[in-house]
Every structure is written in structure tokens, then in C-alpha cells.
Motif scaffolding. Structure first.
Motif, PDB file in Angstrom:
ATOM      1  N   ASP A 195       0.841  -1.198   0.000  1.00 56.39           N
ATOM      2  CA  ASP A 195       0.000   0.000   0.000  1.00 56.39           C
ATOM      3  C   ASP A 195       0.876   1.248   0.000  1.00 56.39           C
ATOM      4  N   GLY A 196       0.555   2.158  -0.870  1.00 61.31           N
ATOM      5  CA  GLY A 196       1.328   3.386  -0.996  1.00 61.31           C
ATOM      6  C   GLY A 196       2.264   3.385  -2.186  1.00 61.31           C
ATOM      7  N   GLN A 197       2.427   2.230  -2.841  1.00 57.73           N
ATOM      8  CA  GLN A 197       3.382   2.129  -3.948  1.00 57.73           C
ATOM      9  C   GLN A 197       2.981   3.020  -5.121  1.00 57.73           C
ATOM     10  N   VAL A 198       1.700   3.032  -5.461  1.00 55.91           N
ATOM     11  CA  VAL A 198       1.247   3.848  -6.592  1.00 55.91           C
ATOM     12  C   VAL A 198       1.452   5.330  -6.292  1.00 55.91           C
ATOM     13  N   ALA A 199       1.055   5.744  -5.093  1.00 54.81           N
ATOM     14  CA  ALA A 199       1.180   7.155  -4.721  1.00 54.81           C
ATOM     15  C   ALA A 199       2.636   7.599  -4.690  1.00 54.81           C
ATOM     16  N   LEU A 200       3.502   6.768  -4.121  1.00 54.06           N
ATOM     17  CA  LEU A 200       4.923   7.135  -4.055  1.00 54.06           C
ATOM     18  C   LEU A 200       5.543   7.183  -5.451  1.00 54.06           C
ATOM     19  N   THR A 201       5.104   6.283  -6.338  1.00 50.65           N
ATOM     20  CA  THR A 201       5.582   6.335  -7.718  1.00 50.65           C
ATOM     21  C   THR A 201       5.156   7.635  -8.385  1.00 50.65           C
ATOM     22  N   TYR A 202       3.924   8.069  -8.103  1.00 55.32           N
ATOM     23  CA  TYR A 202       3.458   9.366  -8.623  1.00 55.32           C
ATOM     24  C   TYR A 202       4.370  10.498  -8.170  1.00 55.32           C
ATOM     25  N   PHE A 203       4.659  10.537  -6.875  1.00 52.87           N
ATOM     26  CA  PHE A 203       5.476  11.633  -6.351  1.00 52.87           C
ATOM     27  C   PHE A 203       6.886  11.603  -6.928  1.00 52.87           C
ATOM     28  N   ILE A 204       7.443  10.429  -7.117  1.00 49.79           N
ATOM     29  CA  ILE A 204       8.793  10.333  -7.691  1.00 49.79           C
ATOM     30  C   ILE A 204       8.790  10.784  -9.149  1.00 49.79           C
ATOM     31  N   LEU A 205       7.890  10.219  -9.947  1.00 53.27           N
ATOM     32  CA  LEU A 205       7.898  10.505 -11.380  1.00 53.27           C
ATOM     33  C   LEU A 205       7.481  11.941 -11.682  1.00 53.27           C
ATOM     34  N   TYR A 206       6.431  12.418 -11.022  1.00 57.89           N
ATOM     35  CA  TYR A 206       6.008  13.790 -11.300  1.00 57.89           C
ATOM     36  C   TYR A 206       7.058  14.798 -10.851  1.00 57.89           C
ATOM     37  N   SER A 207       7.688  14.534  -9.712  1.00 63.40           N
ATOM     38  CA  SER A 207       8.721  15.452  -9.223  1.00 63.40           C
ATOM     39  C   SER A 207       9.889  15.533 -10.199  1.00 63.40           C
ATOM     40  N   LEU A 208      10.311  14.391 -10.720  1.00 62.04           N
ATOM     41  CA  LEU A 208      11.413  14.390 -11.683  1.00 62.04           C
ATOM     42  C   LEU A 208      11.010  15.101 -12.974  1.00 62.04           C
ATOM     43  N   ALA A 209       9.768  14.852 -13.421  1.00 61.41           N
ATOM     44  CA  ALA A 209       9.286  15.528 -14.629  1.00 61.41           C
ATOM     45  C   ALA A 209       9.211  17.031 -14.415  1.00 61.41           C
ATOM     46  N   ARG A 210       8.712  17.440 -13.267  1.00 60.47           N
ATOM     47  CA  ARG A 210       8.582  18.874 -12.986  1.00 60.47           C
ATOM     48  C   ARG A 210       9.955  19.538 -12.860  1.00 60.47           C
ATOM     49  N   PHE A 211      10.906  18.833 -12.264  1.00 62.10           N
ATOM     50  CA  PHE A 211      12.261  19.380 -12.149  1.00 62.10           C
ATOM     51  C   PHE A 211      12.822  19.686 -13.540  1.00 62.10           C
ATOM     52  N   GLY A 212      12.661  18.750 -14.469  1.00 62.68           N
ATOM     53  CA  GLY A 212      13.167  18.972 -15.812  1.00 62.68           C
ATOM     54  C   GLY A 212      12.410  20.060 -16.556  1.00 62.68           C
ATOM     55  N   LEU A 213      11.095  20.091 -16.414  1.00 64.48           N
ATOM     56  CA  LEU A 213      10.284  21.085 -17.118  1.00 64.48           C
ATOM     57  C   LEU A 213      10.601  22.507 -16.671  1.00 64.48           C
ATOM     58  N   GLU A 214      11.031  22.664 -15.430  1.00 66.41           N
ATOM     59  CA  GLU A 214      11.324  24.003 -14.935  1.00 66.41           C
ATOM     60  C   GLU A 214      12.475  24.665 -15.686  1.00 66.41           C
ATOM     61  N   PHE A 215      13.325  23.877 -16.338  1.00 66.31           N
ATOM     62  CA  PHE A 215      14.383  24.462 -17.161  1.00 66.31           C
ATOM     63  C   PHE A 215      13.811  25.154 -18.398  1.00 66.31           C
ATOM     64  N   TRP A 246      11.536   1.865   2.145  1.00 66.26           N
ATOM     65  CA  TRP A 246      11.167   1.464   3.507  1.00 66.26           C
ATOM     66  C   TRP A 246       9.950   0.541   3.486  1.00 66.26           C
ATOM     67  N   TYR A 247       8.891   0.963   2.784  1.00 67.91           N
ATOM     68  CA  TYR A 247       7.689   0.136   2.716  1.00 67.91           C
ATOM     69  C   TYR A 247       7.968  -1.184   2.003  1.00 67.91           C
ATOM     70  N   ARG A 248       8.775  -1.127   0.944  1.00 72.86           N
ATOM     71  CA  ARG A 248       9.123  -2.345   0.201  1.00 72.86           C
ATOM     72  C   ARG A 248       9.895  -3.312   1.073  1.00 72.86           C
ATOM     73  N   LYS A 249      10.810  -2.797   1.852  1.00 76.13           N
ATOM     74  CA  LYS A 249      11.587  -3.641   2.749  1.00 76.13           C
ATOM     75  C   LYS A 249      10.689  -4.293   3.784  1.00 76.13           C
ATOM     76  N   GLY A 250       9.698  -3.518   4.270  1.00 77.79           N
ATOM     77  CA  GLY A 250       8.784  -4.059   5.263  1.00 77.79           C
ATOM     78  C   GLY A 250       7.950  -5.202   4.730  1.00 77.79           C
ATOM     79  N   GLU A 251       7.647  -5.192   3.437  1.00 77.15           N
ATOM     80  CA  GLU A 251       6.859  -6.265   2.839  1.00 77.15           C
ATOM     81  C   GLU A 251       7.676  -7.529   2.620  1.00 77.15           C
ATOM     82  N   THR A 252       8.983  -7.383   2.458  1.00 72.40           N
ATOM     83  CA  THR A 252       9.821  -8.553   2.160  1.00 72.40           C
ATOM     84  C   THR A 252      10.385  -9.203   3.418  1.00 72.40           C
TER      85      THR A 252
END
Length: 253
Positions: A195-215, A246-252
């Protein structure tokens, strides 16, 4: 671009407002589909969206005012005039994180599961909303001589800044990246490992995209000589990546 679609007397029907409304409804439709047969009822989600839209506008405006307070010191009441421009998606997202954390925990439901269901709808709404930014002439890019350069209409903030010079349509670039992120989130949603994997993926990918777009953008908030969006994007990506591990480690274990 056409920021005003229709005028009736003094009332103006603005393209940005229409696209934001379409983004909200499209996002809610997707969230309700993803929430089917879950503990999150359609009535609950509709109620939350009503509160979330209000919180989003307040958070988006507060974010803008905090990082550009010097523009409002001479007339503080202008800080309330959000319709004159100045809304940031980062503030809207943070406000909804706080609201959702409180709202769903109060109902005894999992905030992380709700975040997984809601973030695909959020990124869909962002993509549609960016079309509204293009029509409104804000969130624009830097001057370009490339074939895809856009000349904005007089009266838009882009025209006020650059005149009739063709600009990079950063709004369209972001809308395209948002849709690519949406496809990735939907792929992960059915295969997530925690739980939380989709949301965290959103924050990672959108943040990286936004960082690049700001140029490419030239209308960004700047604080201390640095672009606010890039600073917060990097911090968000690092925090989300740490939580993902952290969450991934907790699942394994």
C-alpha cells in the motif's frame, strides 16, 4: 490561445476554469472506477472531492503567496485575488495530503490505500488542467524558434512577459508527461506489492518531470535565487524514494 471563451455582459467564461472543472470530474470518474469493490464508497469519494477542491485552491494560493510575499506587501488584499493568477499545484497537493490524512483516519480507513486509488485521478486532472493553462497563457516556457513555438494572445501573462515572441509550450509538454505517468501508475495499480506504492511512484515521477520542465519555464516562483518548484521537486523525490524503499523492505521481511 483563448483565455476567455464567452462573455455575457461583465461575466467572462474562462477556458482555464472549464478545463479545471473537466479535470476534477475526469479525475473523480477514474478514482471511482479504481475504488470499485473497495472500502471507499462513491458517496465518500464525492464528499471528499468537494472538500479537496476547496483545500486545493486554498493550498495552491497560499503556496504562491508565501513564496512571493513581496508582491503583496503594498496591498495584502491582493493575496485573496486568486483569479488574477498565482496558483501552484504543489500547494494544492500538500493541502490535500493533510486533509486526506485527517479525513480517512477519522473514518478508520487506510490513507495509503486511498492515496493509491486517488493519485491516478490526480495526474489525469493535472494533465487536463495544463491544457487550461495553455489556453489561459500561463505556465509558459522560454522563447524558441522551433516549429512548435506558441504565440499567446494579448492580455495573457505570457504575452505581457514576451509579447508576440513564440514560446515553448511547457504546458503541453507537461500534459504529455502527465499522461505517460498515468499509464505507469495504472500498470502498477494492479500489480502493486505494498500500500502506498502507486502514490509514491506518482510523487517520484512527477517530481522528476517537474524538475526537468522548470528548465523550460520562465514564469516560475524564485526564492533565494533558486526555483521553488525545482527545490521542492528534488526534496519530494528523495523523500518518496526513501519511503518506497522502507515500505518495500517491510513487505519482504
Amino acid at each position: 490561445m483563448y483565455p476567455i471563451l464567452l462573455s455575457i455582459g461583465s461575466f467572462e467564461f474562462r477556458a482555464w476554469g472549464l478545463m479545471v472543472a473537466l479535470g476534477v470530474f475526469a479525475g473523480l470518474w477514474l478514482v471511482m472506477r479504481l475504488a470499485k469493490n473497495s472500502e471507499f464508497s462513491p458517496e465518500m469519494l464525492q464528499e471528499y472531492v468537494l472538500y479537496g477542491v476547496i483545500a486545493g485552491f486554498l493550498g495552491a494560493r497560499l503556496w504562491e503567496v508565501v513564496f512571493s510575499w513581496q508582491d503583496y506587501t503594498s496591498n495584502p488584499l491582493h493575496a485573496l485575488m486568486f483569479w488574477q493568477g498565482g496558483l501552484s499545484i504543489q500547494g494544492a497537493v500538500i493541502a490535500n495530503l493533510l486533509l486526506a490524512g485527517w479525513y480517512f483516519r477519522r473514518k478508520g480507513l487506510s490513507f495509503r490505500r486511498f492515496a493509491d486509488i486517488s493519485t491516478p485521478g490526480l495526474i489525469l486532472g493535472q494533465a487536463i488542467g495544463r491544457i487550461g493553462c495553455l489556453l489561459n497563457g500561463d505556465a509558459y516556457g522560454k522563447p524558441t524558434t522551433a516549429w512548435y513555438g506558441v504565440v499567446y494572445q494579448p492580455g495573457t501573462s505570457a504575452y505581457q512577459a514576451w509579447g508576440a515572441m513564440p514560446l515553448v509550450p511547457a504546458e503541453l509538454f507537461e500534459a504529455g508527461l502527465d499522461l505517460m505517468i498515468l499509464a505507469i501508475l495504472l500498470y502498477i495499480f494492479r500489480r502493486k506489492q505494498f500500500d502506498g506504492q502507486v502514490a509514491l511512484t506518482y510523487f517520484i515521477l512527477y517530481s522528476l518531470a517537474r524538475f526537468g520542465l522548470e528548465f523550460l519555464r520562465t514564469d516560475s516562483l524564485v526564492f533565494g535565487g533558486l526555483k521553488v518548484a525545482q527545490m521542492t521537486a528534488l526534496l519530494t523525490a528523495m523523500l518518496a524514494s526513501s519511503l518506497w524503499l522502507w515500505y518495500r523492505k517491510g513487505e519482504t521481511e
